[in-house]
Write a protein that holds these residues in place. Structure first.
Motif, PDB file in Angstrom:
ATOM      1  N   VAL A 121       0.884  -1.096   0.175  1.00 15.49           N
ATOM      2  CA  VAL A 121      -0.035  -0.051  -0.124  1.00 15.49           C
ATOM      3  C   VAL A 121       0.841   1.039  -0.076  1.00 15.49           C
ATOM      4  CG1 VAL A 121      -1.922   1.265   1.241  1.00 15.49           C
ATOM      5  CG2 VAL A 121      -2.002  -1.255   1.503  1.00 15.49           C
ATOM      6  N   VAL A 122       0.508   2.214  -0.803  1.00 10.33           N
ATOM      7  CA  VAL A 122       1.128   3.440  -0.746  1.00 10.33           C
ATOM      8  C   VAL A 122       0.156   4.331  -0.386  1.00 10.33           C
ATOM      9  CG1 VAL A 122       2.237   5.222  -2.232  1.00 10.33           C
ATOM     10  CG2 VAL A 122       2.934   2.693  -2.934  1.00 10.33           C
ATOM     11  N   PHE A 123       0.542   5.265   0.801  1.00 12.55           N
ATOM     12  CA  PHE A 123      -0.494   6.433   1.098  1.00 12.55           C
ATOM     13  C   PHE A 123       0.218   7.683   0.879  1.00 12.55           C
ATOM     14  CE2 PHE A 123      -0.688   2.940   4.285  1.00 12.55           C
ATOM     15  CZ  PHE A 123      -2.050   2.803   4.465  1.00 12.55           C
ATOM     16  N   ASN A 124      -0.817   8.383   0.495  1.00 12.35           N
ATOM     17  CA  ASN A 124      -0.636   9.903  -0.086  1.00 12.35           C
ATOM     18  C   ASN A 124      -0.938  10.711   1.099  1.00 12.35           C
ATOM     19  OD1 ASN A 124       0.666   9.218  -2.658  1.00 12.35           O
ATOM     20  ND2 ASN A 124      -1.559   9.102  -3.223  1.00 12.35           N
ATOM     21  N   LEU A 125      -0.011  11.371   1.901  1.00 14.43           N
ATOM     22  CA  LEU A 125      -0.572  12.223   3.143  1.00 14.43           C
ATOM     23  C   LEU A 125      -0.480  13.517   2.602  1.00 14.43           C
ATOM     24  CD1 LEU A 125       0.714   9.333   4.034  1.00 14.43           C
ATOM     25  CD2 LEU A 125       1.249  10.754   6.216  1.00 14.43           C
ATOM     26  N   ILE A 126      -1.568  14.326   3.003  1.00 11.83           N
ATOM     27  CA  ILE A 126      -1.611  15.590   2.453  1.00 11.83           C
ATOM     28  C   ILE A 126      -1.783  16.681   3.821  1.00 11.83           C
ATOM     29  CG2 ILE A 126      -3.341  17.385   1.512  1.00 11.83           C
ATOM     30  CD1 ILE A 126      -2.003  15.158  -0.482  1.00 11.83           C
ATOM     31  N   GLY A 127      -1.055  17.476   3.902  1.00  9.56           N
ATOM     32  CA  GLY A 127      -0.895  18.475   5.011  1.00  9.56           C
ATOM     33  C   GLY A 127      -1.996  19.476   5.080  1.00  9.56           C
ATOM     34  N   GLY A 128      -1.988  20.391   6.369  1.00  6.76           N
ATOM     35  CA  GLY A 128      -3.178  21.164   6.453  1.00  6.76           C
ATOM     36  C   GLY A 128      -2.988  22.365   5.454  1.00  6.76           C
ATOM     37  N   ASP A 129      -2.153  22.293   4.835  1.00  8.89           N
ATOM     38  CA  ASP A 129      -2.041  23.609   3.624  1.00  8.89           C
ATOM     39  C   ASP A 129      -2.411  22.803   2.232  1.00  8.89           C
ATOM     40  OD1 ASP A 129       0.089  21.751   3.170  1.00  8.89           O
ATOM     41  OD2 ASP A 129       1.637  23.566   3.015  1.00  8.89           O
ATOM     42  N   ASP A 130      -3.165  21.472   2.295  1.00 11.97           N
ATOM     43  CA  ASP A 130      -3.583  20.725   1.000  1.00 11.97           C
ATOM     44  C   ASP A 130      -2.237  20.497   0.182  1.00 11.97           C
ATOM     45  OD1 ASP A 130      -6.121  20.770   1.798  1.00 11.97           O
ATOM     46  OD2 ASP A 130      -6.611  22.487   0.603  1.00 11.97           O
ATOM     47  N   GLN A 131      -1.085  20.391   0.765  1.00 13.68           N
ATOM     48  CA  GLN A 131       0.062  20.059  -0.059  1.00 13.68           C
ATOM     49  C   GLN A 131       0.417  18.655   0.204  1.00 13.68           C
ATOM     50  OE1 GLN A 131       1.196  21.988  -2.681  1.00 13.68           O
ATOM     51  NE2 GLN A 131      -0.534  23.580  -2.174  1.00 13.68           N
ATOM     52  N   GLN A 132       0.933  17.891  -0.564  1.00 12.04           N
ATOM     53  CA  GLN A 132       1.533  16.650  -0.286  1.00 12.04           C
ATOM     54  C   GLN A 132       2.826  16.701   0.643  1.00 12.04           C
ATOM     55  OE1 GLN A 132       2.457  14.055  -3.556  1.00 12.04           O
ATOM     56  NE2 GLN A 132       3.167  12.245  -2.118  1.00 12.04           N
ATOM     57  N   SER A 133       2.678  16.047   1.819  1.00  6.18           N
ATOM     58  CA  SER A 133       3.418  16.168   2.870  1.00  6.18           C
ATOM     59  C   SER A 133       4.564  14.844   3.223  1.00  6.18           C
ATOM     60  CB  SER A 133       2.817  16.261   4.173  1.00  6.18           C
ATOM     61  OG  SER A 133       1.843  15.396   4.690  1.00  6.18           O
ATOM     62  N   ASP A 134       3.805  13.824   2.391  1.00 12.47           N
ATOM     63  CA  ASP A 134       4.470  12.496   2.603  1.00 12.47           C
ATOM     64  C   ASP A 134       4.113  11.507   1.645  1.00 12.47           C
ATOM     65  OD1 ASP A 134       6.760  10.987   3.299  1.00 12.47           O
ATOM     66  OD2 ASP A 134       5.876  10.495   5.202  1.00 12.47           O
ATOM     67  N   ILE A 135       4.847  10.648   1.358  1.00 12.54           N
ATOM     68  CA  ILE A 135       4.266   9.293   0.887  1.00 12.54           C
ATOM     69  C   ILE A 135       5.016   8.203   1.193  1.00 12.54           C
ATOM     70  CG2 ILE A 135       4.569   8.009  -1.586  1.00 12.54           C
ATOM     71  CD1 ILE A 135       5.154  10.693  -2.960  1.00 12.54           C
ATOM     72  N   GLN A 136       4.103   7.505   1.830  1.00 13.44           N
ATOM     73  CA  GLN A 136       4.613   6.225   2.805  1.00 13.44           C
ATOM     74  C   GLN A 136       4.038   4.887   2.193  1.00 13.44           C
ATOM     75  OE1 GLN A 136       2.364   7.015   6.345  1.00 13.44           O
ATOM     76  NE2 GLN A 136       3.959   8.411   7.217  1.00 13.44           N
ATOM     77  N   LEU A 137       4.990   3.987   2.237  1.00  9.72           N
ATOM     78  CA  LEU A 137       5.024   2.501   1.671  1.00  9.72           C
ATOM     79  C   LEU A 137       4.701   1.711   2.971  1.00  9.72           C
ATOM     80  CD1 LEU A 137       5.278   0.521  -0.423  1.00  9.72           C
ATOM     81  CD2 LEU A 137       7.861   0.661  -0.234  1.00  9.72           C
ATOM     82  N   SER A 138       3.863   0.712   2.573  1.00  7.64           N
ATOM     83  CA  SER A 138       3.651  -0.476   3.668  1.00  7.64           C
ATOM     84  C   SER A 138       3.653  -1.556   2.878  1.00  7.64           C
ATOM     85  CB  SER A 138       2.705  -0.182   4.544  1.00  7.64           C
ATOM     86  OG  SER A 138       2.430  -1.240   5.632  1.00  7.64           O
ATOM     87  N   THR A 139       4.256  -2.413   3.391  1.00  3.07           N
ATOM     88  CA  THR A 139       4.455  -4.003   2.980  1.00  3.07           C
ATOM     89  C   THR A 139       3.713  -4.877   4.106  1.00  3.07           C
ATOM     90  OG1 THR A 139       6.488  -4.322   3.626  1.00  3.07           O
ATOM     91  CG2 THR A 139       5.751  -3.947   0.966  1.00  3.07           C
ATOM     92  N   ASP A 140       3.250  -4.254   5.288  1.00  8.29           N
ATOM     93  CA  ASP A 140       3.007  -5.091   6.235  1.00  8.29           C
ATOM     94  C   ASP A 140       1.665  -5.756   5.658  1.00  8.29           C
ATOM     95  OD1 ASP A 140       1.096  -5.866   8.520  1.00  8.29           O
ATOM     96  OD2 ASP A 140       2.624  -4.500   9.846  1.00  8.29           O
ATOM     97  N   PRO A 141       1.366  -7.139   5.957  1.00  8.56           N
ATOM     98  CA  PRO A 141       0.492  -7.894   5.413  1.00  8.56           C
ATOM     99  C   PRO A 141      -0.974  -7.434   6.115  1.00  8.56           C
ATOM    100  CG  PRO A 141       2.214  -9.496   5.979  1.00  8.56           C
ATOM    101  CD  PRO A 141       2.402  -7.980   6.381  1.00  8.56           C
TER     102      PRO A 141
END
Length: 166
Positions: A121-141
């Motif tokens: 899973v790839v999560f797209n995190l958006i900050g309070g300013d509506d800008q992308q703040s991070d991209i996180q990858l999880s392979t945890d089953p």
């Protein structure tokens, strides 16, 4: 969770083995689409079509390589102006479902937009300013399973593209 770059996001989503990619969108607007939104607002159909053609071509190329795509958009009603644009310009051939937010009150959903494969899973995190703040990858089953179940539940509740009437 591991923070990754936008380039790495594409590599993990569209790398081997080829498989379906599912996207769960939970926001009512996306600053990253500001140019498209402003063109739509101004009635610049040529600019909108150029952008949408690029999206269609990329989706078709990836599907031809073995990466079919499904997407669920969870939307508040009445629709935000952004989502009115999204409905207006939606590609009729996209495997997209619209899901009014009031129908998911008791559905467990991830806290962030995500792109899901069977193995990650790839999560797209958006900050309070509506800008992308991070991209996180999880392979945890457990995380992957949770997100896949959430997507499939949302998909089953959504209205197919072309049939949705806000």
């Amino acid at each position: 969770m591991e923070s990754i770059s936008a380039k790495r996001r594409l590599e993990v989503l569209f790398g081997e083995p080829a498989q379906e990619v599912r996207k769960l969108e939970l926001r009512d607007g996306y600053e990253v689409d500001r140019g498209l939104f402003e063109a739509w607002r101004a009635g610049d159909r040529a600019a909108v079509e150029k952008t949408m053609r690029g999206h269609r071509d990329a989706r078709a190329e990836r599907a031809a390589r073995g990466f079919p795509f499904r997407r669920v958009r969870v939307v508040s009603e009445p629709l935000s102006e952004y989502q009115r644009m999204a409905v207006d310009i939606a590609d009729p051939d996209e495997r997209l479902r619209w899901l009014p937010r009031h129908r998911v009150s008791a559905v467990p959903l991830p806290g962030n937009d995500c792109l899901i494969r069977d193995d990650l899973v790839v999560f797209n995190l958006i900050g309070g300013d509506d800008q992308q703040s991070d991209i996180q990858l999880s392979t945890d089953p457990d995380v992957v399973n949770f997100c896949n179940e959430a997507f499939e539940r949302a998909w089953s509740l959504g209205t197919p593209n072309g049939e949705y009437e806000p």
